[in-house]
Design a protein around this motif. Structure first.
Motif, PDB file in Angstrom:
ATOM      1  N   GLU A 101       0.807  -1.101   0.053  1.00 31.05           N
ATOM      2  CA  GLU A 101      -0.011  -0.050   0.109  1.00 31.05           C
ATOM      3  C   GLU A 101       0.809   1.159   0.008  1.00 31.05           C
ATOM      4  OE1 GLU A 101      -3.107  -0.302  -0.517  1.00 31.05           O
ATOM      5  OE2 GLU A 101      -3.884  -1.980   0.132  1.00 31.05           O
ATOM      6  N   ALA A 102       1.861   1.159   0.871  1.00 30.10           N
ATOM      7  CA  ALA A 102       2.801   2.191   0.895  1.00 30.10           C
ATOM      8  C   ALA A 102       3.416   2.671  -0.605  1.00 30.10           C
ATOM      9  CB  ALA A 102       4.094   2.130   1.707  1.00 30.10           C
ATOM     10  N   HIS A 103       3.878   1.513  -1.453  1.00 25.47           N
ATOM     11  CA  HIS A 103       4.298   1.703  -2.803  1.00 25.47           C
ATOM     12  C   HIS A 103       3.125   2.092  -3.698  1.00 25.47           C
ATOM     13  CE1 HIS A 103       6.631   0.908  -6.508  1.00 25.47           C
ATOM     14  NE2 HIS A 103       5.232   0.258  -6.851  1.00 25.47           N
ATOM     15  N   HIS A 104       1.994   1.843  -3.427  1.00 27.07           N
ATOM     16  CA  HIS A 104       0.846   2.304  -4.209  1.00 27.07           C
ATOM     17  C   HIS A 104       0.753   3.844  -3.709  1.00 27.07           C
ATOM     18  CE1 HIS A 104      -1.044  -2.010  -4.384  1.00 27.07           C
ATOM     19  NE2 HIS A 104      -0.045  -1.970  -5.234  1.00 27.07           N
ATOM     20  N   ARG A 105       0.629   4.156  -2.865  1.00 31.40           N
ATOM     21  CA  ARG A 105       0.668   5.654  -2.163  1.00 31.40           C
ATOM     22  C   ARG A 105       1.587   6.268  -3.074  1.00 31.40           C
ATOM     23  NH1 ARG A 105       2.850   6.471   3.071  1.00 31.40           N
ATOM     24  NH2 ARG A 105       4.729   5.988   1.728  1.00 31.40           N
ATOM     25  N   ASP A 106       2.896   5.989  -2.997  1.00 31.60           N
ATOM     26  CA  ASP A 106       3.912   6.728  -3.507  1.00 31.60           C
ATOM     27  C   ASP A 106       3.726   6.841  -5.126  1.00 31.60           C
ATOM     28  OD1 ASP A 106       5.008   6.945  -1.059  1.00 31.60           O
ATOM     29  OD2 ASP A 106       6.641   5.299  -1.449  1.00 31.60           O
ATOM     30  N   VAL A 107       3.398   5.705  -5.869  1.00 30.87           N
ATOM     31  CA  VAL A 107       3.310   5.657  -7.350  1.00 30.87           C
ATOM     32  C   VAL A 107       2.312   6.920  -7.576  1.00 30.87           C
ATOM     33  CG1 VAL A 107       2.513   4.454  -9.217  1.00 30.87           C
ATOM     34  CG2 VAL A 107       4.276   3.709  -7.624  1.00 30.87           C
ATOM     35  N   ASN A 108       1.150   6.781  -6.991  1.00 28.25           N
ATOM     36  CA  ASN A 108       0.030   7.530  -7.150  1.00 28.25           C
ATOM     37  C   ASN A 108       0.328   9.047  -6.904  1.00 28.25           C
ATOM     38  OD1 ASN A 108      -2.748   6.321  -8.370  1.00 28.25           O
ATOM     39  ND2 ASN A 108      -1.828   4.954  -6.844  1.00 28.25           N
ATOM     40  N   ASN A 109       1.056   9.251  -5.861  1.00 28.02           N
ATOM     41  CA  ASN A 109       1.354  10.789  -5.370  1.00 28.02           C
ATOM     42  C   ASN A 109       2.461  11.273  -6.686  1.00 28.02           C
ATOM     43  OD1 ASN A 109      -0.254  10.937  -3.402  1.00 28.02           O
ATOM     44  ND2 ASN A 109       1.186  10.457  -1.896  1.00 28.02           N
ATOM     45  N   HIS A 110       3.173  10.378  -7.084  1.00 27.31           N
ATOM     46  CA  HIS A 110       4.255  10.777  -8.183  1.00 27.31           C
ATOM     47  C   HIS A 110       3.321  11.209  -9.344  1.00 27.31           C
ATOM     48  CE1 HIS A 110       7.547  10.697 -10.892  1.00 27.31           C
ATOM     49  NE2 HIS A 110       6.644  10.026 -11.693  1.00 27.31           N
ATOM     50  N   PHE A 111       2.387  10.170  -9.617  1.00 28.27           N
ATOM     51  CA  PHE A 111       1.689  10.571 -10.821  1.00 28.27           C
ATOM     52  C   PHE A 111       0.686  12.058 -10.667  1.00 28.27           C
ATOM     53  CE2 PHE A 111       1.974   5.942 -12.120  1.00 28.27           C
ATOM     54  CZ  PHE A 111       2.802   6.323 -13.375  1.00 28.27           C
ATOM     55  N   ALA A 112       0.068  12.056  -9.524  1.00 30.63           N
ATOM     56  CA  ALA A 112      -0.469  13.380  -9.207  1.00 30.63           C
ATOM     57  C   ALA A 112       0.305  14.447  -9.061  1.00 30.63           C
ATOM     58  CB  ALA A 112      -1.112  13.193  -7.904  1.00 30.63           C
ATOM     59  N   LEU A 113       1.366  14.413  -8.926  1.00 31.05           N
ATOM     60  CA  LEU A 113       2.548  15.625  -8.625  1.00 31.05           C
ATOM     61  C   LEU A 113       3.144  15.959 -10.009  1.00 31.05           C
ATOM     62  CD1 LEU A 113       4.456  15.137  -5.488  1.00 31.05           C
ATOM     63  CD2 LEU A 113       2.767  16.723  -5.814  1.00 31.05           C
ATOM     64  N   ASN A 114       3.276  14.723 -10.979  1.00 27.54           N
ATOM     65  CA  ASN A 114       4.156  15.121 -12.234  1.00 27.54           C
ATOM     66  C   ASN A 114       3.342  14.943 -13.553  1.00 27.54           C
ATOM     67  OD1 ASN A 114       7.004  15.227 -11.128  1.00 27.54           O
ATOM     68  ND2 ASN A 114       6.506  13.011 -10.556  1.00 27.54           N
ATOM     69  N   ARG A 115       1.840  14.907 -13.262  1.00 28.01           N
ATOM     70  CA  ARG A 115       0.780  14.692 -14.404  1.00 28.01           C
ATOM     71  C   ARG A 115       1.098  15.955 -15.201  1.00 28.01           C
ATOM     72  NH1 ARG A 115      -1.905  10.803 -17.050  1.00 28.01           N
ATOM     73  NH2 ARG A 115      -3.302  11.875 -18.221  1.00 28.01           N
ATOM     74  N   ASN A 116       1.244  17.155 -14.885  1.00 27.18           N
ATOM     75  CA  ASN A 116       1.240  18.185 -15.793  1.00 27.18           C
ATOM     76  C   ASN A 116       2.517  18.235 -16.468  1.00 27.18           C
ATOM     77  OD1 ASN A 116      -1.141  19.340 -14.983  1.00 27.18           O
ATOM     78  ND2 ASN A 116      -0.366  20.573 -13.536  1.00 27.18           N
ATOM     79  N   ARG A 117       3.844  17.747 -15.822  1.00 30.17           N
ATOM     80  CA  ARG A 117       4.893  17.635 -16.734  1.00 30.17           C
ATOM     81  C   ARG A 117       4.869  16.458 -17.702  1.00 30.17           C
ATOM     82  NH1 ARG A 117       8.641  17.230 -11.423  1.00 30.17           N
ATOM     83  NH2 ARG A 117       7.685  18.561 -10.176  1.00 30.17           N
ATOM     84  N   LEU A 118       4.331  15.485 -17.259  1.00 33.27           N
ATOM     85  CA  LEU A 118       4.194  14.644 -18.419  1.00 33.27           C
ATOM     86  C   LEU A 118       3.282  14.972 -19.375  1.00 33.27           C
ATOM     87  CD1 LEU A 118       3.345  11.448 -16.004  1.00 33.27           C
ATOM     88  CD2 LEU A 118       5.444  11.899 -17.260  1.00 33.27           C
ATOM     89  N   GLU A 119       2.312  15.741 -19.424  1.00 34.48           N
ATOM     90  CA  GLU A 119       1.456  16.255 -20.540  1.00 34.48           C
ATOM     91  C   GLU A 119       2.253  17.218 -21.291  1.00 34.48           C
ATOM     92  OE1 GLU A 119      -2.091  17.367 -18.384  1.00 34.48           O
ATOM     93  OE2 GLU A 119      -2.893  15.535 -18.517  1.00 34.48           O
ATOM     94  N   SER A 120       3.033  18.320 -20.644  1.00 36.92           N
ATOM     95  CA  SER A 120       3.633  19.063 -21.261  1.00 36.92           C
ATOM     96  C   SER A 120       4.991  18.521 -22.036  1.00 36.92           C
ATOM     97  CB  SER A 120       4.329  20.358 -20.447  1.00 36.92           C
ATOM     98  OG  SER A 120       5.033  19.767 -19.412  1.00 36.92           O
ATOM     99  N   SER A 121       5.445  17.558 -21.723  1.00 34.32           N
ATOM    100  CA  SER A 121       6.705  16.848 -22.496  1.00 34.32           C
ATOM    101  C   SER A 121       6.216  16.069 -23.744  1.00 34.32           C
ATOM    102  CB  SER A 121       7.210  15.767 -21.581  1.00 34.32           C
ATOM    103  OG  SER A 121       6.508  14.673 -21.301  1.00 34.32           O
ATOM    104  N   ARG A 122       4.871  16.108 -24.183  1.00 33.97           N
ATOM    105  CA  ARG A 122       4.595  15.327 -25.178  1.00 33.97           C
ATOM    106  C   ARG A 122       4.568  16.301 -26.468  1.00 33.97           C
ATOM    107  NH1 ARG A 122      -0.962  12.545 -22.984  1.00 33.97           N
ATOM    108  NH2 ARG A 122       0.233  11.229 -21.425  1.00 33.97           N
TER     109      ARG A 122
END
Length: 122
Positions: A101-122
């Motif tokens: 669950e801790a790993h899932h938390r970290d992965v989801n928080n990573h995607f939440a924080l980096n979502r805009n960066r991922l979209e702007s790099s396309r």
């Protein structure tokens, strides 16, 4: 797999299974809609849910350690899936699930924080 593990441990009645099935159906559809509206928000919500799960498992471990909950043998399905030793107990299972669950938390928080960066790099 976590659900299967704890269903094996608790042996729920048919109506409890129906309730779990219903709640999962509602959550799936709500999450699907939330993800369509805002993937960042959806990942953040799951990150918070995972954090709450970690807290719940920590409290459950305290109850096991106090002896308020019986530390039964781990279910075979979990021993196989998590590659635990054959003599594993419920406490061992909860430790593995909490780490997952801790790993899932970290992965989801990573995607939440980096979502805009991922979209702007396309």
């Amino acid at each position: 797999m976590h659900l299967m593990t704890f269903m094996e441990v608790t042996k729920p009645r048919w109506y409890e299974c129906a309730l779990v099935f219903t709640v999962q159906g509602v959550f799936f559809n709500a999450y699907f809609l939330a993800y369509l509206i805002s993937p960042k928000l959806a990942h953040r919500v799951v990150g918070y849910l995972e954090e709450e799960a970690i807290h719940s498992y920590t409290e459950f471990l305290k109850e096991l350690d106090k002896g308020n909950t019986e530390n039964v043998p781990a279910p075979a399905i979990t021993i196989d899936y998590c590659q635990l030793p054959p003599d594993s107990t419920l406490r061992d299972v909860v430790m593995v699930v909490r780490a997952d669950e801790a790993h899932h938390r970290d992965v989801n928080n990573h995607f939440a924080l980096n979502r805009n960066r991922l979209e702007s790099s396309r």
